[in-house]
Design an enzyme around this catalytic site. Structure first.
Site, PDB file in Angstrom:
ATOM      1  N   ASP A  95      73.117  72.182  23.635  1.00 54.10           N
ATOM      2  CA  ASP A  95      74.575  72.033  23.684  1.00 54.10           C
ATOM      3  C   ASP A  95      75.173  71.713  22.307  1.00 54.10           C
ATOM      4  O   ASP A  95      75.928  70.737  22.169  1.00 54.10           O
ATOM      5  CB  ASP A  95      74.970  70.903  24.657  1.00 54.10           C
ATOM      6  CG  ASP A  95      74.242  70.976  25.987  1.00 54.10           C
ATOM      7  OD1 ASP A  95      74.053  72.089  26.493  1.00 54.10           O
ATOM      8  OD2 ASP A  95      73.869  69.912  26.525  1.00 54.10           O
ATOM      9  N   GLU A 118      81.023  75.638  33.022  1.00 54.45           N
ATOM     10  CA  GLU A 118      80.901  74.442  32.173  1.00 54.45           C
ATOM     11  C   GLU A 118      80.952  74.870  30.706  1.00 54.45           C
ATOM     12  O   GLU A 118      81.204  76.030  30.386  1.00 54.45           O
ATOM     13  CB  GLU A 118      79.592  73.695  32.481  1.00 54.45           C
ATOM     14  CG  GLU A 118      78.333  74.510  32.195  1.00 54.45           C
ATOM     15  CD  GLU A 118      77.040  73.831  32.652  1.00 54.45           C
ATOM     16  OE1 GLU A 118      77.078  72.764  33.273  1.00 54.45           O
ATOM     17  OE2 GLU A 118      75.970  74.415  32.380  1.00 54.45           O
TER      18      GLU A 118
HETATM   19  O1  FUB Z   1      72.806  69.338  28.705  1.00 55.92           O
HETATM   20  C1  FUB Z   1      73.187  68.952  29.991  1.00 55.92           C
HETATM   21  C2  FUB Z   1      74.104  69.931  30.586  1.00 55.92           C
HETATM   22  O2  FUB Z   1      73.478  71.196  30.681  1.00 55.92           O
HETATM   23  C3  FUB Z   1      75.347  70.177  29.780  1.00 55.92           C
HETATM   24  O3  FUB Z   1      76.278  69.159  29.867  1.00 55.92           O
HETATM   25  C4  FUB Z   1      75.724  71.483  30.342  1.00 55.92           C
HETATM   26  O4  FUB Z   1      76.698  72.167  29.615  1.00 55.92           O
HETATM   27  C5  FUB Z   1      74.417  72.204  30.368  1.00 55.92           C
HETATM   28  O5  FUB Z   1      74.098  72.748  29.113  1.00 55.92           O
END
Ligand code: FUB
Length: 339
Positions: free
Chosen positions: A32, A240
């Site tokens: 991320d 997301e």
């Molecule tokens: O890294 C944890 C979670 O997985 C993130 O918050 C999401 O975007 C996904 O990448």
């Protein structure tokens, strides 16, 4: 711990096609990546993935059990990458219970602000803020999460007029489906196939950068006919990993489609949108998640992203960088990380 890794293989090519980017670091797992240029230097704010053997894999992403953040830095793309050590730990966040997920950071008036999601003691995702005089921390967390914040994956954007906006949200394990009209409903469910898909959220930040200046609103993402996506459009609808960048006076909102693993983007005329869907930034990568940032360094644009090249496991990722091209008409040239 100050550890460096040289990027000798960055320019490696695959049969003369696009460069294949290599993991920026391999001594820890990172994901991320939110990248920024502060004072001419590149700083990356990633999640720090760990193998929490005591946590079982579940549908809610419980195995993404991260406990701290490290900030990576480098003088230039392709240069030596430095791990600046622990910038913030779970035990130093008074309100947090578990799971430090994808963070972002910004700078204003002599202070660096780190925004991060974590589950609170009631196991509800909230967004916290922590501050430091240094871009690499250590950061000091505020005693409470941002009032009115919820869900995951915060990203902050400061416009030329000085106004700052926090975008956030993620469905499924990120709990966005539990928030209707900014009210919490523990029974909030994922949408049915023919229902309009959940939308990411945005709120302008107050001058102190630690609170919302207004009620949280939805970010409209529309198709080319001005229609919202339905849940069944899961190769295009928001899941997301929001990111906002500006190019040629336009605002680009990019995000992950989660269960179909695309990174998409949509273009708008102001930070609130609406944003019109334009296409793919990055095709699916190795591993379930796809999460990125888009940043200009000197005259070029770059996509920071991750895959699971080093581990082969979805929750043990490695951040990478590759060049990104805006076409003359403002669209983004779709990247295939493996061609
Ligand atoms: O890294 C944890 C979670 O997985 C993130 O918050 C999401 O975007 C996904 O990448």
């Amino acid at each position: 711990a100050l550890m460096g890794c040289s990027l000798t293989t960055f320019a490696q090519t695959n049969g003369g096609k696009n460069p294949i980017s290599q993991p920026l670091v391999s001594h820890i797992y990172t994901a991320d990546p939110s990248a920024h240029v502060f004072n001419g230097k590149i700083y990356i704010y990633p999640s720090h993935d760990i193998d929490a053997k005591d946590v079982k894999e579940d549908d809610e992403g419980g195995h993404f059990a991260m406990r701290d953040y490290h900030v990576l830095s480098m003088d230039k793309i392709g240069g030596k990458v430095k791990d600046n050590g622990v910038a913030l730990s779970l035990e130093d966040v008074p309100w947090a219970g578990r799971q430090l997920w994808a963070p972002d950071a910004t700078y204003k008036n002599g202070t660096y602000y780190l925004y991060f999601p974590a589950k609170d003691k009631q196991d509800i995702f909230r967004i916290g803020v922590a501050t430091s005089k240094s871009p690499t921390g250590p950061f000091k967390a505020e005693p409470e999460p941002i009032n009115g914040s919820y869900s995951i994956d915060p990203t902050v954007f400061q416009d030329a007029d000085g106004k700052a906006y926090l975008y956030f949200g993620g469905i499924w394990g990120g709990q966005l489906q539990r928030w209707d009209n900014n009210q919490y409903d523990p029974k909030g469910a994922l949408k049915q196939k023919n229902e309009v898909a959940y939308l990411p959220r945005v709120a302008r930040l107050s001058d102190d950068m630690k609170s919302f200046a207004e009620p949280v609103r939805e970010v409209q993402i529309l198709d080319e006919n001005g229609k919202p996506f339905l849940e069944k459009d899961n190769d295009k609808r928001f899941f997301e990993a929001a990111w906002l960048h500006q190019y040629n006076g336009k605002y680009y909102f990019s995000y992950s489609t989660g269960d179909s693993h695309n990174l998409c983007y949509a273009i708008g005329d102001n930070p609130y949108g609406p944003f019109t869907y334009k296409g793919l930034v990055l095709k699916p990568v190795l591993g379930w998640t796809n999460h990125h940032s888009i940043v200009q360094v000197d005259k070029k644009w770059y996509l920071f992203y991750h895959d699971v090249q080093l581990s082969g496991k979805t929750h043990l990722r490695n951040v990478k960088v590759t060049e990104l091209t805006h076409n003359p008409d403002g669209t983004i040239k779709t990247i295939d990380a493996y061609k």
